[in-house]
Design a protein around this motif. Structure first.
Motif, PDB file in Angstrom:
ATOM      1  N   ARG A 155       0.821  -1.220   0.000  1.00  0.00           N
ATOM      2  CA  ARG A 155       0.000   0.000   0.000  1.00  0.00           C
ATOM      3  C   ARG A 155       0.851   1.266   0.000  1.00  0.00           C
ATOM      4  N   ARG A 156       2.116   1.110  -0.251  1.00  0.00           N
ATOM      5  CA  ARG A 156       3.036   2.253  -0.260  1.00  0.00           C
ATOM      6  C   ARG A 156       2.657   3.250  -1.345  1.00  0.00           C
ATOM      7  N   THR A 157       2.707   4.523  -0.976  1.00  0.00           N
ATOM      8  CA  THR A 157       2.568   5.617  -1.930  1.00  0.00           C
ATOM      9  C   THR A 157       3.854   6.428  -1.892  1.00  0.00           C
ATOM     10  N   ASP A 158       4.519   6.548  -3.021  1.00  0.00           N
ATOM     11  CA  ASP A 158       5.758   7.322  -3.052  1.00  0.00           C
ATOM     12  C   ASP A 158       5.461   8.783  -2.752  1.00  0.00           C
ATOM     13  N   ALA A 159       6.271   9.365  -1.857  1.00  0.00           N
ATOM     14  CA  ALA A 159       6.047  10.749  -1.424  1.00  0.00           C
ATOM     15  C   ALA A 159       7.278  11.612  -1.657  1.00  0.00           C
ATOM     16  N   GLY A 160       8.179  11.140  -2.494  1.00  0.00           N
ATOM     17  CA  GLY A 160       9.400  11.885  -2.770  1.00  0.00           C
ATOM     18  C   GLY A 160      10.544  10.911  -2.946  1.00  0.00           C
ATOM     19  N   PRO A 161      11.740  11.404  -3.253  1.00  0.00           N
ATOM     20  CA  PRO A 161      12.897  10.514  -3.424  1.00  0.00           C
ATOM     21  C   PRO A 161      13.155   9.698  -2.165  1.00  0.00           C
ATOM     22  N   ARG A 162      13.078   8.377  -2.291  1.00  0.00           N
ATOM     23  CA  ARG A 162      13.357   7.440  -1.199  1.00  0.00           C
ATOM     24  C   ARG A 162      12.422   7.639  -0.007  1.00  0.00           C
ATOM     25  N   ILE A 163      11.217   8.134  -0.274  1.00  0.00           N
ATOM     26  CA  ILE A 163      10.223   8.334   0.784  1.00  0.00           C
ATOM     27  C   ILE A 163       8.935   7.611   0.393  1.00  0.00           C
ATOM     28  N   GLY A 164       8.410   6.811   1.305  1.00  0.00           N
ATOM     29  CA  GLY A 164       7.151   6.121   1.046  1.00  0.00           C
ATOM     30  C   GLY A 164       6.187   6.300   2.206  1.00  0.00           C
ATOM     31  N   ASP A 165       4.908   6.491   1.895  1.00  0.00           N
ATOM     32  CA  ASP A 165       3.856   6.623   2.907  1.00  0.00           C
ATOM     33  C   ASP A 165       3.012   5.358   2.940  1.00  0.00           C
ATOM     34  N   TYR A 166       2.714   4.884   4.158  1.00  0.00           N
ATOM     35  CA  TYR A 166       1.904   3.689   4.365  1.00  0.00           C
ATOM     36  C   TYR A 166       0.684   4.094   5.192  1.00  0.00           C
ATOM     37  N   PRO A 167      -0.548   3.802   4.714  1.00  0.00           N
ATOM     38  CA  PRO A 167      -1.746   4.284   5.405  1.00  0.00           C
ATOM     39  C   PRO A 167      -1.966   3.560   6.728  1.00  0.00           C
ATOM     40  N   THR A 168      -2.385   4.312   7.739  1.00  0.00           N
ATOM     41  CA  THR A 168      -2.714   3.706   9.031  1.00  0.00           C
ATOM     42  C   THR A 168      -4.150   3.998   9.459  1.00  0.00           C
ATOM     43  N   GLY A 169      -4.887   4.819   8.687  1.00  0.00           N
ATOM     44  CA  GLY A 169      -6.295   5.038   8.981  1.00  0.00           C
ATOM     45  C   GLY A 169      -6.524   6.090  10.053  1.00  0.00           C
ATOM     46  N   SER A 170      -7.560   5.870  10.867  1.00  0.00           N
ATOM     47  CA  SER A 170      -8.008   6.840  11.867  1.00  0.00           C
ATOM     48  C   SER A 170      -7.478   6.479  13.251  1.00  0.00           C
ATOM     49  N   TRP A 171      -7.262   7.520  14.068  1.00  0.00           N
ATOM     50  CA  TRP A 171      -6.699   7.317  15.398  1.00  0.00           C
ATOM     51  C   TRP A 171      -7.502   8.048  16.464  1.00  0.00           C
ATOM     52  N   GLY A 172      -7.633   7.424  17.621  1.00  0.00           N
ATOM     53  CA  GLY A 172      -8.088   8.069  18.836  1.00  0.00           C
ATOM     54  C   GLY A 172      -6.960   7.951  19.853  1.00  0.00           C
ATOM     55  N   ASP A 173      -7.292   7.767  21.119  1.00  0.00           N
ATOM     56  CA  ASP A 173      -6.269   7.477  22.130  1.00  0.00           C
ATOM     57  C   ASP A 173      -5.953   5.992  22.054  1.00  0.00           C
ATOM     58  N   GLU A 174      -4.813   5.643  21.482  1.00  0.00           N
ATOM     59  CA  GLU A 174      -4.478   4.231  21.279  1.00  0.00           C
ATOM     60  C   GLU A 174      -3.014   4.084  20.911  1.00  0.00           C
ATOM     61  N   SER A 175      -2.562   2.843  20.883  1.00  0.00           N
ATOM     62  CA  SER A 175      -1.183   2.531  20.527  1.00  0.00           C
ATOM     63  C   SER A 175      -1.167   1.344  19.585  1.00  0.00           C
ATOM     64  N   ARG A 176      -0.295   1.407  18.581  1.00  0.00           N
ATOM     65  CA  ARG A 176      -0.162   0.303  17.629  1.00  0.00           C
ATOM     66  C   ARG A 176       1.323   0.041  17.377  1.00  0.00           C
ATOM     67  N   ASP A 177       1.631  -1.178  16.974  1.00  0.00           N
ATOM     68  CA  ASP A 177       3.010  -1.566  16.677  1.00  0.00           C
ATOM     69  C   ASP A 177       3.139  -1.940  15.212  1.00  0.00           C
ATOM     70  N   TYR A 178       4.276  -1.542  14.606  1.00  0.00           N
ATOM     71  CA  TYR A 178       4.564  -1.843  13.202  1.00  0.00           C
ATOM     72  C   TYR A 178       5.941  -2.482  13.102  1.00  0.00           C
ATOM     73  N   HIS A 179       6.036  -3.547  12.303  1.00  0.00           N
ATOM     74  CA  HIS A 179       7.310  -4.207  12.041  1.00  0.00           C
ATOM     75  C   HIS A 179       7.843  -3.691  10.713  1.00  0.00           C
TER      76      HIS A 179
END
Length: 453
Positions: free
Chosen positions: A281-305
């Motif tokens: 789901r990567r969207t290129d956002a510039g040279p050597r930069i990629g954005d990955y969507p995480t959706g909506s957030w409230g008070d919470e914590s998530r982990d990414y590998h």
């Protein structure tokens, strides 16, 4: 009545857990990126006071602008048993009661086509005591009949939500059957079109629906999926879903990864609270930069590998392997706003103890991802009649669930296999398994437990 102060956008923090040491020439760097959002003011609420409201839900008095569309399966199978349709109506009413004042909302009835149940006319209603009452009255018109084409429901939801000038766009989808009046390709095209437009929680009620269809909707639209085997549990589940939706404070947050020249991202996976592969789901956002969507957030914590491949280097050298940051889209096409960042490092050493040590967080979530995979493989083998393959995979799942402390998954596995020795993963397939038990295991296979830091 004392009014709560208006919530602010959560403050984001990024923590990186890794073993940065690599042997000479080593190229693969693994890190767990923990993202925490706090201070969004999502904890407050007040008891529902609408006349005729279902008692229980707490509705926040203030929050960001939001729009929610509820999609209710009205296909013919919802009449078997007749209580199923009544439970769905009651659950939708309970969810409507949980909407806070000022939230835009609509209800869709779904069969082989989508119809606007409330308010109609291609628009959204604004939640207040009057519109909540009107919507619950309109639910009486929901009757079962027709087929199932989930994509048509989602496209109508997207049309309704896209016209709302709001911060949070969310859908809740309930189905009890298979998507038989639409090809898999048509549903996939709809999900691709809706991805990034709104988030959506999906629920399967009973046991006649297809797990991969429901989980596929939630995965594509960055929501949750679950089974409600007994329709009597729908109201509680819908209330909980809506409360969480009302707790969201900011949408369209992306995990941005920058890598230096010569380095590349191997994969990005959300690993808590559930496993979700974001690599494609990567969207290129510039040279050597990629954005990955995480959706909506409230008070919470998530982990990414995050796994990064770097150029091999000699002992004593070190480099920044990647920079992980959270970004929000800028208004009116302006540059995205950074929220927080963390650094992923690589250091080459000839100290064998340092370079071979596996970071506990990385090890834990690598095991969790394998657990989700072997459950799916084991259930697929069981369905295809491969008893030996199913036994091996589900045995490995039992072993992993025990080692990782995933007690909920271990309990679900014990309803599908007889556990002889959990430590070694020795199991026997149960000759008879309740369909609800097998579907619950499959639907919840990606749910993880947090590592104790």
């Amino acid at each position: 009545m004392a009014h709560l102060s208006k919530p602010t956008v959560p403050q984001f923090s990024v923590e990186v857990y890794q073993n940065e040491y690599l042997p000479e020439g080593g190229r693969e760097v693994n890190a767990i990126v923990t993202v925490t959002a706090t201070g969004g003011g999502t904890g407050g609420g007040r008891p529902v006071t609408d006349p005729g409201a279902v008692p229980g839900p707490r509705r926040p008095e203030a929050g960001p602008s939001a729009a929610v569309v509820l999609m209710v399966d009205c296909s013919g199978s919802m009449d078997y048993p007749p209580t199923k349709m009544r439970n769905a109506r009651d659950a939708t009413a309970a969810a409507i009661d949980t909407l806070r004042d000022g939230v835009a909302f609509a209800v869709i009835g779904g069969t082989h086509q989508a119809s606007e149940v409330y308010p109609g006319g291609g628009r959204l209603a604004i939640a207040d005591p009057t519109t909540r009452g009107q919507a619950k009255h309109a639910l009486r018109k929901l009757t079962a009949g027709g087929g199932t084409a989930i994509g048509t429901w989602l496209r109508l939801a997207e049309t309704l939500l896209s016209g709302a000038d709001v911060a949070i766009r969310h859908g809740i989808l309930l189905t009890d059957g298979r998507n038989e009046h639409e090809s898999p390709e048509e549903l996939r095209a709809t999900l691709d079109a809706c991805a990034g437009r709104f988030t959506c929680d999906a629920r399967g009620v009973g046991t006649d629906w297809e797990v991969k269809e429901v989980t596929g909707v939630a995965s594509a639209l960055l929501g949750t999926a679950d089974i409600v085997a007994d329709p009597a549990g729908l109201a509680e589940d819908f209330t909980g879903m809506m409360e969480k939706a009302m707790g969201k404070e900011v949408a369209d947050v992306s995990l941005r990864l920058w890598t230096p020249a010569g380095a590349e991202i191997v994969f990005v996976k959300q690993v808590a609270p559930a496993v979700e592969d974001l690599t494609g789901r990567r969207t290129d956002a510039g040279p050597r930069i990629g954005d990955y969507p995480t959706g909506s957030w409230g008070d919470e914590s998530r982990d990414y590998h995050v796994c990064v491949r770097v150029p091999g280097a000699a002992v004593g050298q070190e480099m920044l392997a990647a920079r992980a940051s959270l970004v929000l889209p800028g208004p009116d096409g302006q540059a995205p706003r950074p929220l927080s960042q963390g650094l992923i490092r690589a250091v080459w050493t000839d100290d064998l103890a340092s370079s071979t040590r596996i970071n506990p967080q990385v090890a834990h979530y690598t095991g969790q991802a394998e657990l989700a995979q072997v459950i799916q493989q084991g259930l697929d083998a069981r369905k295809s009649g491969d008893a030996d393959g199913a036994t091996a995979k589900l045995g490995r799942a039992v072993q992993l669930a025990g080692a990782l402390g995933n007690e909920d998954t271990a309990k679900l596995l014990a309803k599908v296999v007889d556990v002889v020795d959990a430590r070694t993963g020795t199991v026997r397939l149960k000759p008879k398994v309740a369909e609800a038990d097998e579907m619950t295991l499959e639907t919840r296979s990606t749910k993880t437990v947090r590592v104790k830091k």
